[in-house]
Design an enzyme around this catalytic site. Sequence first.
Site, mmCIF file in Angstrom:
data_model
loop_
_atom_site.group_PDB
_atom_site.id
_atom_site.type_symbol
_atom_site.label_atom_id
_atom_site.label_comp_id
_atom_site.label_asym_id
_atom_site.label_seq_id
_atom_site.Cartn_x
_atom_site.Cartn_y
_atom_site.Cartn_z
ATOM 1 N N CYS A 305 0.834 -1.203 0.000
ATOM 2 C CA CYS A 305 0.000 0.000 0.000
ATOM 3 C C CYS A 305 0.868 1.253 0.000
ATOM 4 O O CYS A 305 1.831 1.356 0.758
ATOM 5 C CB CYS A 305 -0.907 -0.002 1.230
ATOM 6 S SG CYS A 305 -2.083 1.361 1.262
ATOM 7 N N ASP A 338 -5.946 -4.499 10.385
ATOM 8 C CA ASP A 338 -5.742 -4.857 8.979
ATOM 9 C C ASP A 338 -4.487 -4.182 8.443
ATOM 10 O O ASP A 338 -4.468 -2.971 8.229
ATOM 11 C CB ASP A 338 -6.966 -4.428 8.165
ATOM 12 C CG ASP A 338 -6.803 -4.701 6.675
ATOM 13 O OD1 ASP A 338 -5.974 -5.559 6.309
ATOM 14 O OD2 ASP A 338 -7.507 -4.054 5.876
ATOM 15 N N TYR A 385 1.759 -10.737 -6.157
ATOM 16 C CA TYR A 385 1.039 -10.120 -5.039
ATOM 17 C C TYR A 385 0.900 -8.639 -5.337
ATOM 18 O O TYR A 385 1.885 -7.970 -5.669
ATOM 19 C CB TYR A 385 1.800 -10.328 -3.728
ATOM 20 C CG TYR A 385 1.148 -9.690 -2.520
ATOM 21 C CD1 TYR A 385 -0.201 -9.883 -2.240
ATOM 22 C CD2 TYR A 385 1.892 -8.906 -1.639
ATOM 23 C CE1 TYR A 385 -0.796 -9.305 -1.132
ATOM 24 C CE2 TYR A 385 1.306 -8.324 -0.517
ATOM 25 C CZ TYR A 385 -0.035 -8.527 -0.274
ATOM 26 O OH TYR A 385 -0.633 -7.956 0.823
ATOM 27 N N GLY A 389 -5.140 -1.280 -4.478
ATOM 28 C CA GLY A 389 -5.018 0.078 -4.998
ATOM 29 C C GLY A 389 -4.009 0.188 -6.120
ATOM 30 O O GLY A 389 -3.707 1.299 -6.574
ATOM 31 N N ARG A 401 -13.091 1.240 -4.346
ATOM 32 C CA ARG A 401 -12.554 1.223 -2.981
ATOM 33 C C ARG A 401 -11.771 2.500 -2.696
ATOM 34 O O ARG A 401 -11.662 2.928 -1.547
ATOM 35 C CB ARG A 401 -11.656 -0.003 -2.790
ATOM 36 C CG ARG A 401 -11.224 -0.235 -1.352
ATOM 37 C CD ARG A 401 -10.352 -1.490 -1.225
ATOM 38 N NE ARG A 401 -10.181 -1.854 0.171
ATOM 39 C CZ ARG A 401 -9.243 -1.355 0.976
ATOM 40 N NH1 ARG A 401 -8.395 -0.458 0.499
ATOM 41 N NH2 ARG A 401 -9.152 -1.744 2.236
ATOM 42 N N GLU A 469 18.429 -4.300 17.995
ATOM 43 C CA GLU A 469 18.847 -5.345 18.924
ATOM 44 C C GLU A 469 17.877 -6.526 18.900
ATOM 45 O O GLU A 469 18.272 -7.687 19.086
ATOM 46 C CB GLU A 469 18.918 -4.760 20.338
ATOM 47 C CG GLU A 469 19.338 -5.741 21.417
ATOM 48 C CD GLU A 469 19.267 -5.114 22.793
ATOM 49 O OE1 GLU A 469 20.319 -4.992 23.426
ATOM 50 O OE2 GLU A 469 18.150 -4.735 23.225
ATOM 51 N N HIS A 471 16.164 -7.720 16.335
ATOM 52 C CA HIS A 471 16.351 -8.559 15.150
ATOM 53 C C HIS A 471 17.676 -9.311 15.227
ATOM 54 O O HIS A 471 18.545 -9.013 16.055
ATOM 55 C CB HIS A 471 16.307 -7.694 13.887
ATOM 56 C CG HIS A 471 14.921 -7.365 13.437
ATOM 57 N ND1 HIS A 471 14.082 -8.301 12.871
ATOM 58 C CD2 HIS A 471 14.210 -6.204 13.472
ATOM 59 C CE1 HIS A 471 12.928 -7.736 12.573
ATOM 60 N NE2 HIS A 471 12.971 -6.464 12.938
#
Length: 487
Positions: A305, A338, A385, A389, A401, A469, A471
């Site tokens: 998005c 979402d 994917y 939009g 939408r 830190e 990750h």
Amino acid sequence: MLRVIKEALTFDDVLLVPAHSTVLPNTADLSTQLTKTIRLNIPMLSAAMDTVTETKLAISLAQEGGIGFIHKNMSIERQAERVRKVKKFESGIVSDPVTVSPTLSLAELSELVKKNGFASFPVVDDEKNLVGIITGRDTRFVTDLNKTVADFMTPKARLVTVKRNASRDEIFGLMHTHRVEKVLVVSDDFKLKGMITLKDYQKSEQKPQACKDEFGRLRVGAAVGAGPGNEERIDALVKAGVDVLLIDSSHGHSEGVLQRVRETRAKYPDLPIVAGNVATAEGAIALADAGASAVKVGIGPGSICTTRIVTGVGVPQITAIADAAEALKDRGIPVIADGGIRFSGDISKAIAAGASCVMVGSMFAGTEEAPGEIELYQGRAFKSYRGMGSLGAMSKGSSDRYFQSDNAADKLVPEGIEGRIPYKGFLKEIIHQQMGGLRSCMGLTGCATIDELRTKAQFVRISGAGIQESHVHDVTITKEAPNYRMG
């Protein structure tokens, strides 16, 4: 003077605080409310996107305990048919089985088998009286397709039937005694009332956590737009048996969306309605006042998005969830988080911020069940994917939408991109890892249920060094973990 309301946070800005616990991860209860009348066995929904949710993924997710939302980038008839396929995939009793006439030719029967994906049909006459059943075994080696169903069906005298209130043991006993896999449900005057299949019972035993309605059918949702012309789509989806309707927009706090929710609620007072998307307390309250059963939160957090960049508008997701949940906490209306979910820890954070469940797109895109073909690129497998939009999706029907349904194709202003995502294998493996992470969170925070996690868990705000830190660092990954991928 800048009109800055407050500071807002997202997933990487916070961590949950560990607490004293008597909760073991494998004892945590993951069930939660989607609406007041629909309970999920896992807090996961699939996004209504044309590269994420169609029949296969909706079935697989419902079997694992969640609900999939069939996207609307297709004709009304096709979307309704996909809802019907999910509802018919697994049933305690198929209350309205597809029937055939005894005069139907085997050629026509073959087309019906291809269309529906199954080969067993009760046979009824013109007065709807049950006269037989025909299965794939009856016609397996027949070469003359001009013959009729009546020539090969099991006739009325040899049918295995039960009444609607028959017990499970009685049904299994009849199946075993007569060596059949289908039992027909009939009324006292031998009118067809339903069909029970052994396959459905086996599916139920293999997937005890499946999300089902009161008739034993898998649950499924479907998305519609807010613009004019969606009345017919809503009517078709309700007729097809949809469990929950999603009135989907990039800006749920707009009068057109609110009016669509009001009109739908007036026409279908008992229909569960999810509406969104919003990112403020005011937006959540407006949708609740209009008649929404649950409110979907998220403007711009999704990986595909670009709304926040193109428009400059949005609220970081943790703050958006918390604001909406706080506004609705006394109304009993659940909040759905979402977008922006990358790791199982993000699911935990979204729920701790106040969400009852999460809706994911990129996490499920790339699975075997997601729409689209597997593509090979530089020796690796991918699936496409795209955001709803994106130009490609908007030109296929999702432009309303983003309030651009009147724009010509060359005048669309996209708020998403098109890309590819690594192939991930089967959905159930993804869900296993994500729910395993959520269970571990509940053990660490001492929360036995989703409601406890929503209301008891505490956050700390962290710095950029804190997330670094958190990750993997100072090492080269030589073997990827199934629940941790960067980039």
